[in-house]
Motif scaffolding. Structure first.
Motif, PDB file in Angstrom:
ATOM      1  N   UNK A  56       0.953  -1.191  -0.135  1.00 39.54           N
ATOM      2  CA  UNK A  56       0.148   0.091  -0.112  1.00 39.54           C
ATOM      3  C   UNK A  56       0.895   1.320  -0.176  1.00 39.54           C
ATOM      4  N   UNK A  57       0.294   2.404   0.305  1.00 37.95           N
ATOM      5  CA  UNK A  57       0.835   3.585   0.125  1.00 37.95           C
ATOM      6  C   UNK A  57       0.626   4.073   1.663  1.00 37.95           C
ATOM      7  N   UNK A  58       1.870   4.834   2.105  1.00 40.45           N
ATOM      8  CA  UNK A  58       1.938   5.316   3.404  1.00 40.45           C
ATOM      9  C   UNK A  58       2.612   6.822   3.420  1.00 40.45           C
ATOM     10  N   UNK A  59       2.423   7.317   4.496  1.00 40.03           N
ATOM     11  CA  UNK A  59       2.963   8.759   4.408  1.00 40.03           C
ATOM     12  C   UNK A  59       4.335   8.621   4.519  1.00 40.03           C
ATOM     13  N   UNK A  60       5.292   9.584   3.972  1.00 44.97           N
ATOM     14  CA  UNK A  60       6.685   9.452   3.804  1.00 44.97           C
ATOM     15  C   UNK A  60       7.344   9.883   5.133  1.00 44.97           C
ATOM     16  N   UNK A  61       8.134   9.178   5.457  1.00 44.03           N
ATOM     17  CA  UNK A  61       8.953   9.561   6.756  1.00 44.03           C
ATOM     18  C   UNK A  61       9.940  10.645   6.579  1.00 44.03           C
ATOM     19  N   UNK A  62      10.300  11.560   7.377  1.00 41.14           N
ATOM     20  CA  UNK A  62       9.285  11.873   8.552  1.00 41.14           C
ATOM     21  C   UNK A  62       8.270  12.346   7.906  1.00 41.14           C
ATOM     22  N   UNK A  63       7.146  12.391   8.682  1.00 37.96           N
ATOM     23  CA  UNK A  63       5.806  12.640   8.339  1.00 37.96           C
ATOM     24  C   UNK A  63       5.552  14.294   8.419  1.00 37.96           C
ATOM     25  N   UNK A  64       5.102  14.926   7.228  1.00 36.40           N
ATOM     26  CA  UNK A  64       4.851  16.261   7.161  1.00 36.40           C
ATOM     27  C   UNK A  64       3.535  16.522   7.700  1.00 36.40           C
ATOM     28  N   UNK A  65       3.513  17.071   9.209  1.00 39.25           N
ATOM     29  CA  UNK A  65       2.141  16.939   9.823  1.00 39.25           C
ATOM     30  C   UNK A  65       1.257  17.976   9.286  1.00 39.25           C
ATOM     31  N   UNK A  66       1.732  18.843   8.621  1.00 42.61           N
ATOM     32  CA  UNK A  66       0.912  19.715   7.621  1.00 42.61           C
ATOM     33  C   UNK A  66       0.516  19.586   6.200  1.00 42.61           C
ATOM     34  N   UNK A  67       0.764  18.528   5.718  1.00 48.08           N
ATOM     35  CA  UNK A  67       0.426  18.200   4.401  1.00 48.08           C
ATOM     36  C   UNK A  67      -0.782  17.719   4.407  1.00 48.08           C
ATOM     37  N   UNK A  68      -1.396  18.737   3.268  1.00 52.77           N
ATOM     38  CA  UNK A  68      -2.825  18.545   2.902  1.00 52.77           C
ATOM     39  C   UNK A  68      -3.122  17.236   2.187  1.00 52.77           C
ATOM     40  N   UNK A  69      -3.261  16.256   2.974  1.00 53.25           N
ATOM     41  CA  UNK A  69      -3.349  14.861   2.299  1.00 53.25           C
ATOM     42  C   UNK A  69      -3.960  13.857   3.186  1.00 53.25           C
ATOM     43  N   UNK A  70      -4.583  12.758   2.631  1.00 60.49           N
ATOM     44  CA  UNK A  70      -5.354  11.482   3.379  1.00 60.49           C
ATOM     45  C   UNK A  70      -5.395  10.537   2.728  1.00 60.49           C
ATOM     46  N   UNK A  71      -5.843   9.320   3.448  1.00 61.18           N
ATOM     47  CA  UNK A  71      -5.771   8.048   2.629  1.00 61.18           C
ATOM     48  C   UNK A  71      -7.112   7.487   3.215  1.00 61.18           C
ATOM     49  N   UNK A  72      -7.594   6.907   2.228  1.00 65.36           N
ATOM     50  CA  UNK A  72      -9.083   6.181   2.484  1.00 65.36           C
ATOM     51  C   UNK A  72      -8.737   4.832   2.378  1.00 65.36           C
ATOM     52  N   UNK A  73      -9.127   3.955   3.190  1.00 65.07           N
ATOM     53  CA  UNK A  73      -9.122   2.305   3.110  1.00 65.07           C
ATOM     54  C   UNK A  73     -10.164   1.986   3.684  1.00 65.07           C
ATOM     55  N   UNK A  74     -10.828   1.149   3.048  1.00 58.86           N
ATOM     56  CA  UNK A  74     -12.167   0.802   3.795  1.00 58.86           C
ATOM     57  C   UNK A  74     -13.079   1.635   4.352  1.00 58.86           C
ATOM     58  N   UNK A  75     -13.157   1.528   5.651  1.00 60.90           N
ATOM     59  CA  UNK A  75     -13.899   2.462   6.297  1.00 60.90           C
ATOM     60  C   UNK A  75     -13.155   3.548   7.332  1.00 60.90           C
ATOM     61  N   UNK A  76     -11.821   3.646   7.068  1.00 64.07           N
ATOM     62  CA  UNK A  76     -10.685   4.323   7.683  1.00 64.07           C
ATOM     63  C   UNK A  76     -10.237   5.581   6.745  1.00 64.07           C
ATOM     64  N   UNK A  77     -10.073   6.489   7.421  1.00 61.19           N
ATOM     65  CA  UNK A  77      -9.293   7.772   6.783  1.00 61.19           C
ATOM     66  C   UNK A  77      -8.248   8.241   7.766  1.00 61.19           C
ATOM     67  N   UNK A  78      -7.196   8.158   7.135  1.00 63.22           N
ATOM     68  CA  UNK A  78      -5.835   8.630   7.845  1.00 63.22           C
ATOM     69  C   UNK A  78      -5.328   9.878   7.285  1.00 63.22           C
ATOM     70  N   UNK A  79      -5.099  10.935   8.315  1.00 61.44           N
ATOM     71  CA  UNK A  79      -4.341  12.111   7.833  1.00 61.44           C
ATOM     72  C   UNK A  79      -2.942  12.015   8.340  1.00 61.44           C
ATOM     73  N   UNK A  80      -1.994  12.787   8.187  1.00 63.20           N
ATOM     74  CA  UNK A  80      -0.571  12.834   8.793  1.00 63.20           C
ATOM     75  C   UNK A  80      -0.788  13.109  10.515  1.00 63.20           C
TER      76      UNK A  80
END
Length: 142
Positions: A56-80
């Motif tokens: 899958x795809x994951x946030x690049x390390x170190x994570x940019x906590x201000x990145x305007x991005x999110x991942x939807x997988x199933x019924x989960x949504x992840x932001x940084x």
């Protein structure tokens, strides 16, 4: 980083708004097929935010906590900064209102997000039901 900045980052990532009632999770998942995958604000480079991690795809390390991005997988949504369970999806005209139960290292909140998929493959996020322009997100992976 101060508490106000952390809370602000969560708000930026998932678009905090007024909360509404929660429905069944299976009903939420049924309306999420167009949202699956990794998304980033249009004009941003996917490679600057995400890395491919085997299955899958994951946030690049170190994570940019201000990145305007999110991942939807199933019924989960992840932001940084937060992990959310999509509790319900409700149609509202040409848009959908998603109710999220989100948590980060500081707090847990119910969050309302208004989105719509466009015919050109863009996802549009709206700040309110009165917002007529919205913000465009491009898909980085599915």
């Amino acid at each position: 980083m101060g508490l106000a900045k952390v809370v602000g980052a969560v708000g930026l990532g998932v678009g905090l708004a007024a909360s509404i009632g929660v429905a069944d999770a299976p009903a939420a998942q049924a309306g999420l097929s167009g949202y699956q995958g990794a998304w980033v604000l249009s004009g941003r480079d996917c490679a600057s935010v995400y890395s491919s991690a085997g299955k899958g795809t994951s946030f690049k390390k170190p994570i940019d906590i201000f990145a305007p991005a999110f991942v939807v997988a199933g019924n989960r949504l992840r932001t940084p900064m937060a992990l959310c369970r999509i509790a319900s999806v409700r149609p509202a005209s040409d848009r959908q209102i998603l109710v999220l139960n989100c948590a980060n290292s500081v707090a847990a909140n119910e969050v309302k997000v208004i989105m719509a998929t466009m015919p050109n493959g863009i996802l549009k996020r709206y700040y309110s039901e009165q917002d007529s322009t919205g913000v465009d997100y491009q898909r980085c992976s599915q």
